[in-house]
Design a protein around this motif. Structure first.
Motif, PDB file in Angstrom:
ATOM      1  N   PHE A   1       0.846  -1.185   0.000  1.00 25.88           N
ATOM      2  CA  PHE A   1       0.000   0.000   0.000  1.00 25.88           C
ATOM      3  C   PHE A   1       0.889   1.246   0.000  1.00 25.88           C
ATOM      4  N   ILE A   2       0.416   2.307  -0.618  1.00 28.52           N
ATOM      5  CA  ILE A   2       1.179   3.567  -0.613  1.00 28.52           C
ATOM      6  C   ILE A   2       0.293   4.746  -0.191  1.00 28.52           C
ATOM      7  N   PRO A   3      -0.380   4.637   0.968  1.00 29.72           N
ATOM      8  CA  PRO A   3      -1.183   5.774   1.438  1.00 29.72           C
ATOM      9  C   PRO A   3      -0.279   6.872   1.962  1.00 29.72           C
TER      10      PRO A   3
ATOM     11  N   THR B   1       0.905   3.608  -8.837  1.00 34.70           N
ATOM     12  CA  THR B   1      -0.264   2.754  -8.643  1.00 34.70           C
ATOM     13  C   THR B   1      -0.430   1.723  -9.754  1.00 34.70           C
ATOM     14  N   CYS B   2       0.283   1.896 -10.856  1.00 31.42           N
ATOM     15  CA  CYS B   2       0.236   0.877 -11.916  1.00 31.42           C
ATOM     16  C   CYS B   2       0.793  -0.455 -11.437  1.00 31.42           C
ATOM     17  N   VAL B   3       1.618  -0.429 -10.394  1.00 32.32           N
ATOM     18  CA  VAL B   3       2.318  -1.646  -9.982  1.00 32.32           C
ATOM     19  C   VAL B   3       2.116  -1.993  -8.512  1.00 32.32           C
ATOM     20  N   CYS B   4       1.278  -1.237  -7.779  1.00 32.83           N
ATOM     21  CA  CYS B   4       1.092  -1.532  -6.355  1.00 32.83           C
ATOM     22  C   CYS B   4      -0.280  -2.146  -6.119  1.00 32.83           C
ATOM     23  N   SER B   5      -0.656  -2.270  -4.850  1.00 31.35           N
ATOM     24  CA  SER B   5      -1.874  -2.993  -4.510  1.00 31.35           C
ATOM     25  C   SER B   5      -3.153  -2.235  -4.841  1.00 31.35           C
ATOM     26  N   VAL B   6      -3.164  -0.951  -4.614  1.00 31.50           N
ATOM     27  CA  VAL B   6      -4.430  -0.240  -4.749  1.00 31.50           C
ATOM     28  C   VAL B   6      -4.277   0.974  -5.647  1.00 31.50           C
ATOM     29  N   GLY B   7      -4.098   2.158  -5.081  1.00 29.40           N
ATOM     30  CA  GLY B   7      -4.073   3.339  -5.921  1.00 29.40           C
ATOM     31  C   GLY B   7      -3.774   4.586  -5.136  1.00 29.40           C
ATOM     32  N   LEU B   8      -4.386   5.700  -5.527  1.00 24.63           N
ATOM     33  CA  LEU B   8      -4.196   6.979  -4.854  1.00 24.63           C
ATOM     34  C   LEU B   8      -4.930   6.927  -3.523  1.00 24.63           C
ATOM     35  N   ASP B   9      -4.169   6.822  -2.440  1.00 24.47           N
ATOM     36  CA  ASP B   9      -4.765   6.469  -1.154  1.00 24.47           C
ATOM     37  C   ASP B   9      -4.413   7.480  -0.075  1.00 24.47           C
ATOM     38  N   MET B  10      -5.423   7.978   0.616  1.00 20.92           N
ATOM     39  CA  MET B  10      -5.266   8.908   1.732  1.00 20.92           C
ATOM     40  C   MET B  10      -4.408  10.109   1.335  1.00 20.92           C
ATOM     41  N   ILE B  11      -4.839  10.750   0.251  1.00 22.80           N
ATOM     42  CA  ILE B  11      -4.138  11.924  -0.261  1.00 22.80           C
ATOM     43  C   ILE B  11      -4.993  13.158  -0.006  1.00 22.80           C
ATOM     44  N   ALA B  12      -4.451  14.104   0.738  1.00 23.20           N
ATOM     45  CA  ALA B  12      -5.166  15.343   1.029  1.00 23.20           C
ATOM     46  C   ALA B  12      -4.902  16.344  -0.089  1.00 23.20           C
TER      47      ALA B  12
ATOM     48  N   THR C   1      -6.720  -4.249  -9.478  1.00 24.97           N
ATOM     49  CA  THR C   1      -7.505  -3.360  -8.632  1.00 24.97           C
ATOM     50  C   THR C   1      -6.820  -2.006  -8.528  1.00 24.97           C
ATOM     51  N   THR C   2      -7.581  -0.963  -8.751  1.00 26.44           N
ATOM     52  CA  THR C   2      -7.108   0.392  -8.442  1.00 26.44           C
ATOM     53  C   THR C   2      -8.207   1.110  -7.675  1.00 26.44           C
ATOM     54  N   ALA C   3      -7.806   2.154  -6.954  1.00 29.76           N
ATOM     55  CA  ALA C   3      -8.780   2.848  -6.114  1.00 29.76           C
ATOM     56  C   ALA C   3      -8.338   4.276  -5.876  1.00 29.76           C
ATOM     57  N   VAL C   4      -9.283   5.093  -5.481  1.00 32.76           N
ATOM     58  CA  VAL C   4      -9.006   6.489  -5.139  1.00 32.76           C
ATOM     59  C   VAL C   4      -9.643   6.800  -3.791  1.00 32.76           C
ATOM     60  N   ARG C   5      -8.815   7.283  -2.876  1.00 34.91           N
ATOM     61  CA  ARG C   5      -9.315   7.811  -1.596  1.00 34.91           C
ATOM     62  C   ARG C   5      -8.611   9.153  -1.383  1.00 34.91           C
ATOM     63  N   VAL C   6      -9.203  10.180  -1.980  1.00 30.01           N
ATOM     64  CA  VAL C   6      -8.665  11.527  -1.837  1.00 30.01           C
ATOM     65  C   VAL C   6      -9.559  12.329  -0.898  1.00 30.01           C
ATOM     66  N   ILE C   7      -8.942  13.285  -0.229  1.00 31.61           N
ATOM     67  CA  ILE C   7      -9.651  14.065   0.787  1.00 31.61           C
ATOM     68  C   ILE C   7      -9.493  15.546   0.475  1.00 31.61           C
TER      69      ILE C   7
END
Length: 454
Positions: free
Chosen positions: A334-336, A361-372, A399-405
Motif C-alpha cells: 500500500f502507498i497511502p 499505482t500501476c504496480v502496487c496494490s491499490v491506488g491513490l490512497d489517503m491523499i489530502a 484493482t485500483t482505487a481512489v481515496r482523496v480528501i
C-alpha cells in the motif's frame, strides 16, 4: 508445523520491527436479511451481525495474548448495502437509517470499522444503488465506524462514467458535510475499479455475493520487518534482494495463517483468505517508503521508484503464496500518503507528486490512497482523477482505487491531522486544467479489447 526457531524469530519481528496482524475481518452475508419493510430490514441486519460478531473482538484479544502477536484491528464487512436495501429504501434518507444501524452494531460489538456501505455499479446503476450513493455524504457524516466504497469499473465491463462523475460530486459533498473534522468523512470512502470480494482492509472492504454466509479474512502487515531484512543485504544483487523479500514475506504470511486458522476454529466460521499487503502506519520504521529507500532510492518518488515498487510488490506476492494456499484480497504494498511517515516526508521535500503516485499505482496494490488535496478542488477534477485511476485498473486487469480528501478550508502546503492509523498529511497540489467537457459526457468507456477472453 512451526518450529522453535520460527517462534523466536517471530518474537523478534514483533518486538523490534513492528510486525503485526493488521486486521481480523469477519465477512457477513446480509442476503437473507432483505425485506420490503425498512424497520424489518434494519432489525434483521442488527440481529444477523450481532449474532455472528458478538465474540469477534474477544477472540482477537485472546489469540493476541496466547501467541504474543499484536492484532491491531477487528472489523466487519457486509454484503454491499446497495444490493440489500433496494426493496425497502425509496430515498437516500432511507439508506441512511441502515448506515446508522450498522454504526450501532459496530459500537455494540466493539469493532474498529464496519465496511460494506457500498454499491457495485461498474456497468450501470439501479435506482436503489443511485440512492445509496447519494446518501453517502450524510451517512458518513452521521456515523463513526461505517466505511463506504463504490466500484465504478472493471476490465470486463469498462468504466461507468456516469458513476465516476457522480462520485466526484459525492466526494466533494462528503468533504463539505464533515468539514468540522477536516473532511474526515472522505477518509472512509473509496472508489474502486476491479474491487475484490474478499478484501479485509478498510475503507474498501465488503462481503462479496460469491462468498459464504460468513467468513474470516485476515490482513497481515510488516513493512518494518522487510526493511530490517533488506538492511542486511545492502549492495547485493537484485537476485539476493528479491530472495530476501520473498523469504520475509513468507514468514510474515505464516504468522497471519496461524492467526486466521485459530480465529476460524474459535468462532466456528470458515477461513477465507490471507491478505499479505504491506500496510504502513504513521509510526517511525513502519513505512513502505522506507523500504523503497532501503532498496536504493534517496527518496520515494525519485527516478526508479516505480520499478522498485513493482519488484517489491511481486516478491511479496511470490513469498506469500508459498506460505498459504488462500492468498487473496489486495496483497502487495500500500502507498497511502497520510499513513506512511516516509511518504509524508517525500511529499514535504517535493520528491513525490500526485502524478508520480499515479504512476506508482500501476504496480502496487491499490491506488491513490489517503491523499489530502485543496478543499476548493472541483468535483469534476476529482472525477477526472478517479477516471484516470480506474482506467489504469481496467486496462491492466488489476484493482485500483481512489481515496482523496479535499480538505475544506485548506490550501497547498498546509497540514491536516486525521489521528490514529489515518495519520496526517500535507495538502498536495492538483492539476487545475479543466476536464469538465470530458467528465460531463454521458455513458460508459467500453471494456478494452483484451477483456474478451471467453
Amino acid at each position: 508445523m512451526i518450529n522453535r526457531f520460527e517462534v523466536i524469530e517471530t518474537n523478534k519481528m514483533i518486538d523490534n520491527y513492528t510486525l503485526d496482524v493488521r486486521t481480523i475481518t469477519l465477512g457477513i452475508s446480509l442476503l437473507d436479511c432483505i425485506s420490503d419493510d425498512l424497520d424489518t430490514l434494519n432489525q434483521n441486519i442488527y440481529n444477523k451481525i450481532t449474532g455472528l460478531a458478538k465474540d469477534l473482538v474477544k477472540t482477537g484479544e485472546d489469540i493476541s495474548k496466547k501467541y504474543g502477536i499484536p492484532i491491531v484491528n477487528k472489523r466487519i464487512s457486509v454484503t454491499p448495502i446497495g444490493l440489500i436495501g433496494g426493496a425497502a429504501c425509496k430515498t437516500p434518507d432511507d439508506f441512511v437509517t441502515i448506515a446508522k444501524t450498522l454504526d450501532k452494531v459496530a459500537k455494540e460489538v466493539g469493532v474498529n470499522f464496519l465496511g460494506g456501505y457500498s454499491a457495485i455499479v461498474n456497468k450501470g446503476m439501479t435506482k436503489a444503488e443511485e440512492n445509496l450513493i447519494r446518501s453517502i455524504p450524510k451517512a458518513l457524516a452521521e456515523t463513526d465506524f461505517v466505511c463506504s466504497s463504490v466500484n465504478v469499473g472493471s476490465t470486463k465491463t469498462g468504466l461507468n462514467m456516469d458513476a465516476v462523475r457522480l462520485m466526484g460530486e459525492i466526494v466533494k459533498e462528503t468533504a463539505e458535510m464533515t468539514k468540522e473534522q477536516d473532511s474526515l468523512g472522505c477518509a472512509k470512502l473509496v472508489v474502486f475499479c476491479n474491487a475484490p470480494d474478499d478484501n479485509p482492509f478498510m475503507a474498501g472492504a465488503f462481503h462479496g455475493v460469491t462468498e459464504a454466509d460468513a467468513i474470516i479474512n485476515v490482513g497481515v502487515s510488516g513493512p518494518g520487518v522487510v526493511r530490517h531484512a533488506l538492511k542486511k543485504v545492502r549492495g547485493e544483487s537484485f537476485d539476493v534482494l528479491c530472495d530476501t523479500i520473498k523469504k520475509t514475506a513468507f514468514k510474515i504470511t505464516r504468522v497471519g495463517q496461524l492467526v486466521a486458522r485459530e480465529a476460524s476454529e474459535r468462532l466456528n466460521i470458515p477461513f477465507g483468505i490471507i491478505d499479505l499487503s504491506l500496510a504502513p502506519t504513521p509510526a517511525i520504521g513502519d513505512s513502505v517508503a522506507d523500504i523503497l529507500e532501503e532498496i536504493g532510492l534517496q527518496r520515494a518518488g525519485a527516478p526508479g521508484t516505480t520499478a522498485a515498487l513493482a519488484m517489491l510488490n511481486d516478491q511479496v506476492k511470490k513469498g506469500g503464496v508459498m506460505a498459504s494456499s488462500y492468498v487473496g484480497g489486495l496483497s502487495g504494498a500500500f502507498i497511502p500518503v497520510s499513513e506512511d511517515q516516509g511518504m509524508i516526508d517525500a511529499v514535504k521535500e517535493g520528491a513525490l507528486t500526485l502524478e508520480k503516485l499515479e504512476a506508482m499505482t500501476c504496480v502496487c496494490s491499490v491506488g491513490l490512497d489517503m491523499i489530502a488535496i485543496p478543499g476548493d478542488t472541483k468535483a469534476t477534477t476529482i472525477a477526472g482523477i478517479i477516471a484516470d485511476e480506474a482506467a489504469i485498473g481496467m486496462v491492466n486487469q488489476k484493482t485500483t482505487a481512489v481515496r482523496v480528501i479535499p480538505v475544506i478550508g485548506k490550501e497547498v502546503g498546509e497540514m491536516v491531522e486525521f489521528g490514529g492509523l489515518l495519520g496526517y498529511a500535507p495538502i498536495m497540489p492538483v492539476n487545475n486544467f479543466s476536464c469538465d467537457a470530458f467528465v460531463n459526457r454521458k455513458g460508459r468507456i467500453p471494456a478494452p479489447i483484451h477483456s474478451f477472453k471467453n
